[in-house]
Design an enzyme around this catalytic site. Structure first.
Site, PDB file in Angstrom:
ATOM      1  N   ASN A  39      -5.929  -8.843  -8.153  1.00  0.00           N
ATOM      2  CA  ASN A  39      -5.922  -9.727  -6.839  1.00  0.00           C
ATOM      3  C   ASN A  39      -7.199 -10.407  -6.771  1.00  0.00           C
ATOM      4  O   ASN A  39      -7.207 -11.237  -5.788  1.00  0.00           O
ATOM      5  CB  ASN A  39      -5.555  -8.609  -5.652  1.00  0.00           C
ATOM      6  N   THR A  88       0.971  -1.214  -0.108  1.00  0.00           N
ATOM      7  CA  THR A  88      -0.220   0.041  -0.074  1.00  0.00           C
ATOM      8  C   THR A  88       0.924   1.286  -0.205  1.00  0.00           C
ATOM      9  O   THR A  88       0.821   2.265  -0.805  1.00  0.00           O
ATOM     10  CB  THR A  88      -0.914  -0.019   1.378  1.00  0.00           C
ATOM     11  N   THR A 131      13.086   5.044  10.105  1.00  0.00           N
ATOM     12  CA  THR A 131      14.065   4.255  10.337  1.00  0.00           C
ATOM     13  C   THR A 131      13.988   2.915   9.643  1.00  0.00           C
ATOM     14  O   THR A 131      12.614   2.479   9.770  1.00  0.00           O
ATOM     15  CB  THR A 131      14.216   3.807  12.124  1.00  0.00           C
ATOM     16  N   CYS A 183      -9.335  -7.039   1.681  1.00  0.00           N
ATOM     17  CA  CYS A 183      -9.780  -5.577   1.803  1.00  0.00           C
ATOM     18  C   CYS A 183     -10.857  -5.141   1.707  1.00  0.00           C
ATOM     19  O   CYS A 183     -11.527  -4.470   2.423  1.00  0.00           O
ATOM     20  CB  CYS A 183      -8.821  -4.436   0.977  1.00  0.00           C
TER      21      CYS A 183
END
Ligand code: PLP
Length: 388
Positions: A153, A70, A239, A327
């Site tokens: 998908n 995403t 990070t 989803c």
């Protein structure tokens, strides 16, 4: 339990976990730190990037690690369109296909809502394919970006990506593809595909959830969407997930090694499964392209049932799958993907998707096909009972 929902996610592979382990434990450093631990982490990240670049046939500097598919889609769609618009304000349109994942679709809608873009949606045919002629029909001098997924998908249809990318290139327009479902099953050499950007997600490939990457071709303008300390050469701050990058690189390498033989084996199993399902439920409708489809996806509509009821019946029989994309699970609206293929809403409500990883066996699929026959019959009997 027979798990036939690999398009939703896959378990982490043993080799992937083993490769990640040191960077979650002893070598846990922050790659930006200037001490030994930090340097070890930076070296691991560089090694992961080199391995990914090897598999994708690109330069190391063209790989941006993200927190999943995403985010990679958001970075590609918003990042490229906004950077191009900043360089030339006349570029205020983006092209997406009618069957994109919400990560692409909603990124494009965001550009429309907040940045004055117009979204041009290129239609698909009844099998879910975008033809080069259909794409040519929506390209404009103001088009900043084209984003068309490699494989869908929900129905598994594979797009002619190299031809579509070539067309965009001929118009001087950057081309992004969401390869989240395709990675591991279809060739992903970025040079051969001719794409400018490509999204990949770890958890569809045997790496953990929350790690992914965006390939961005050198000299493609890209505005970051996450701002901060300037990691990933300023393209994605935060990070770095060193263990995730190492895991993703390992999963991609393993996928690259297995591709050809596994693809054929699983495609043959898929075809047998489709045949068995249709033999058991003669009015089952295979959705998507009959041959240009992922080896790992068989999707059907079972008219006269409800997809959710068939799923429950299947789970009672030990088969786990889904009614479309994870989803959209729980949503009552018919799938926009099936609607785009021209499937009537009442038939789209009966959709069931079976998706496999490379460990799938013929025994499992034969069992699943028998379960489908019983589950559909069970739902229909129940429906008939209610009708009386
Ligand atoms: N694109 C496609 C085609 C997908 O199938 C998915 C996940 O289902 C995504 C993007 C999102 O990836 P992630 O779950 O890593 O955010």
């Amino acid at each position: 339990m027979i798990f036939l929902d690999a398009a939703a996610t896959t378990p982490v592979r043993r080799e992937v976990l083993d490769a990640m382990w040191p960077y979650l434990t002893g070598s846990f450093g922050n790659p930006s730190s200037h001490h030994t631990l930090g340097e070890a982490a930076a070296a691991a990240l560089a090694e992961a990037r080199a391995a990914v670049a090897g598999v994708l046939g690109c330069r190391q500097g063209e790989v941006v690690f993200t927190a999943g598919g995403t985010e990679a889609d958001n970075l590609a769609v918003k990042g490229i369109a906004l950077a191009r618009q900043a360089a030339d304000p006349r570029l205020d349109r983006v092209v997406i296909s009618a069957v994109e994942h919400p990560a692409v679709q909603e990124s494009a809608r965001y550009l429309e809502r907040f940045h004055g873009f117009t979204v041009d949606v290129v239609p698909v045919d009844g099998t879910g394919r975008v033809t080069p002629a259909a794409l040519a029909g929506v390209l404009r001098p103001e088009t900043a970006l084209v984003s068309i997924m490699y494989a869908n998908n929900e129905v598994g249809t594979v797009q002619p990506i190299a031809a579509l990318a070539e067309l965009a290139r001929a118009h001087g327009i950057p081309f992004h593809t969401d390869a989240v479902q395709a990675a591991g099953w279809l060739p992903f050499d970025t040079r051969a595909l001719g794409v400018d950007a490509m999204s990949i997600s770890g958890h569809k490939l045997g790496a953990p959830k929350g790690c992914g990457l965006l390939f961005v071709r050198s000299r493609t303008r890209l505005e970051p969407v996450i701002h901060g300390g300037g990691q990933e050469r300023g393209r994605r701050s935060g990070t770095e997930n060193v263990a995730g990058a190492v895991g993703l690189a390992t999963a991609l390498r393993l996928a690259g090694e297995r591709q050809e033989d596994q693809r054929e084996r699983v495609a043959a199993l898929r075809d047998r499964f489709i045949h068995e399902v249709v033999a058991g439920v003669p009015d089952a409708v295979l959705t998507g392209h009959p041959s240009e489809r992922l080896p790992s996806v068989a999707s059907f509509c079972f008219p006269g049932t409800s997809g959710e009821s068939v799923l429950l019946e299947l789970e009672r029989r030990g088969v786990v799958c889904s009614s479309g994309s994870a989803c959209a699970a729980g949503s009552d609206a018919p799938s926009p993907v099936l609607t785009a293929l021209g499937v009537p809403a009442e038939v789209a409500q009966t959709a069931v998707r079976f998706s496999f990883d490379s460990s799938v066996s013929q025994e499992d699929l034969d069992h699943a096909a028998a379960a489908v026959r019983a589950a559909v019959a069970g739902v229909r009997n129940l429906g008939a009972g209610h009708g009386r």
